[in-house]
Motif scaffolding. Structure first.
Motif, short mmCIF file in Angstrom:
data_model
loop_
_atom_site.label_atom_id
_atom_site.label_comp_id
_atom_site.label_asym_id
_atom_site.label_seq_id
_atom_site.Cartn_x
_atom_site.Cartn_y
_atom_site.Cartn_z
N TRP A 36 38.91 -44.44 6.66
CA TRP A 36 38.09 -44.83 5.51
C TRP A 36 38.52 -44.00 4.31
CZ3 TRP A 36 34.68 -48.83 5.48
CH2 TRP A 36 34.28 -49.34 6.72
N ALA A 49 37.69 -40.24 6.14
CA ALA A 49 37.70 -39.97 7.58
C ALA A 49 38.74 -40.85 8.25
CB ALA A 49 36.33 -40.23 8.19
N THR A 57 38.96 -37.51 15.81
CA THR A 57 38.42 -37.78 14.47
C THR A 57 38.76 -36.67 13.49
OG1 THR A 57 36.30 -36.79 15.11
CG2 THR A 57 36.53 -39.17 15.37
N TYR A 59 37.95 -35.48 9.17
CA TYR A 59 37.07 -35.70 8.04
C TYR A 59 37.50 -34.88 6.83
CZ TYR A 59 33.99 -37.62 11.62
OH TYR A 59 33.47 -38.37 12.64
N PHE A 67 29.05 -37.45 7.75
CA PHE A 67 29.63 -38.75 8.10
C PHE A 67 30.22 -38.70 9.51
CE2 PHE A 67 30.78 -40.36 3.54
CZ PHE A 67 29.48 -40.08 3.13
N ILE A 69 32.85 -41.13 11.95
CA ILE A 69 33.70 -42.30 12.15
C ILE A 69 33.77 -42.60 13.64
CG2 ILE A 69 35.85 -40.96 12.25
CD1 ILE A 69 37.23 -43.31 10.80
N LEU A 80 31.67 -46.35 9.96
CA LEU A 80 31.48 -45.08 9.27
C LEU A 80 29.97 -44.91 9.08
CD1 LEU A 80 32.92 -42.63 7.97
CD2 LEU A 80 32.62 -43.80 5.76
N TYR A 93 34.20 -48.17 -0.98
CA TYR A 93 34.74 -47.66 0.28
C TYR A 93 35.67 -48.69 0.92
CZ TYR A 93 31.70 -43.60 0.29
OH TYR A 93 31.10 -42.40 -0.02
N CYS A 95 38.35 -49.66 4.16
CA CYS A 95 38.85 -49.46 5.51
C CYS A 95 40.37 -49.64 5.47
CB CYS A 95 38.21 -50.49 6.43
SG CYS A 95 38.79 -50.48 8.12
#
Length: 123
Positions: A36, A49, A57, A59, A67, A69, A80, A93, A95
């Motif tokens: 994201w 993220a 993951t 960030y 947040f 993900i 998210l 935002y 993807c």
């Protein structure tokens, strides 16, 4: 090839939550790093993220702890979860997806993008 469609954006008061979804079409969703990014007016697109094929993951410092993900490989979805939202989280935002072996935090690292979903946080 993969096509991405985001949903879940909206208008929310500071401290509130939203969950963004990214639906992917195409084959081999499992092979793709999912990420994201966000873009606020007058600013560059920035990393938020990412999640690897094995669900590792990553960030940005600005969202860490707020947040989360995640991905659902069986249904070709990425999410998210955004909690404790702040006005500075207001942005479009996006993807993104790419078949890669390592993390990329710059937009150039991803070939596939959705159209974006707007998140607006008011105080």
């Amino acid at each position: 090839q993969v096509q991405l469609v985001e949903s879940g954006g909206g208008l929310v008061q500071a401290g509130g939550s939203l969950r963004l979804s990214c639906a992917a079409s195409g084959r081999s969703f499992y092979d793709y790093y999912m990420a994201w990014f966000r873009e606020a007016p007058g600013k560059d697109r920035e990393f938020v993220a990412a999640i690897s094929r094995n669900s590792n993951t990553y960030y940005a410092d600005s969202v860490k702890g707020r947040f989360t993900i995640s991905r659902d490989n069986a249904n070709n979805l990425a999410y998210l979860q955004m909690n404790n939202l702040k006005p500075e989280d207001t942005a479009l935002y996006y993807c993104a997806a790419e078949r890669r072996e390592s993390l990329a935090t710059r937009p150039i690292g991803y070939d596939y993008w959705g159209q974006g979903t707007q998140v607006t946080v008011f105080s």
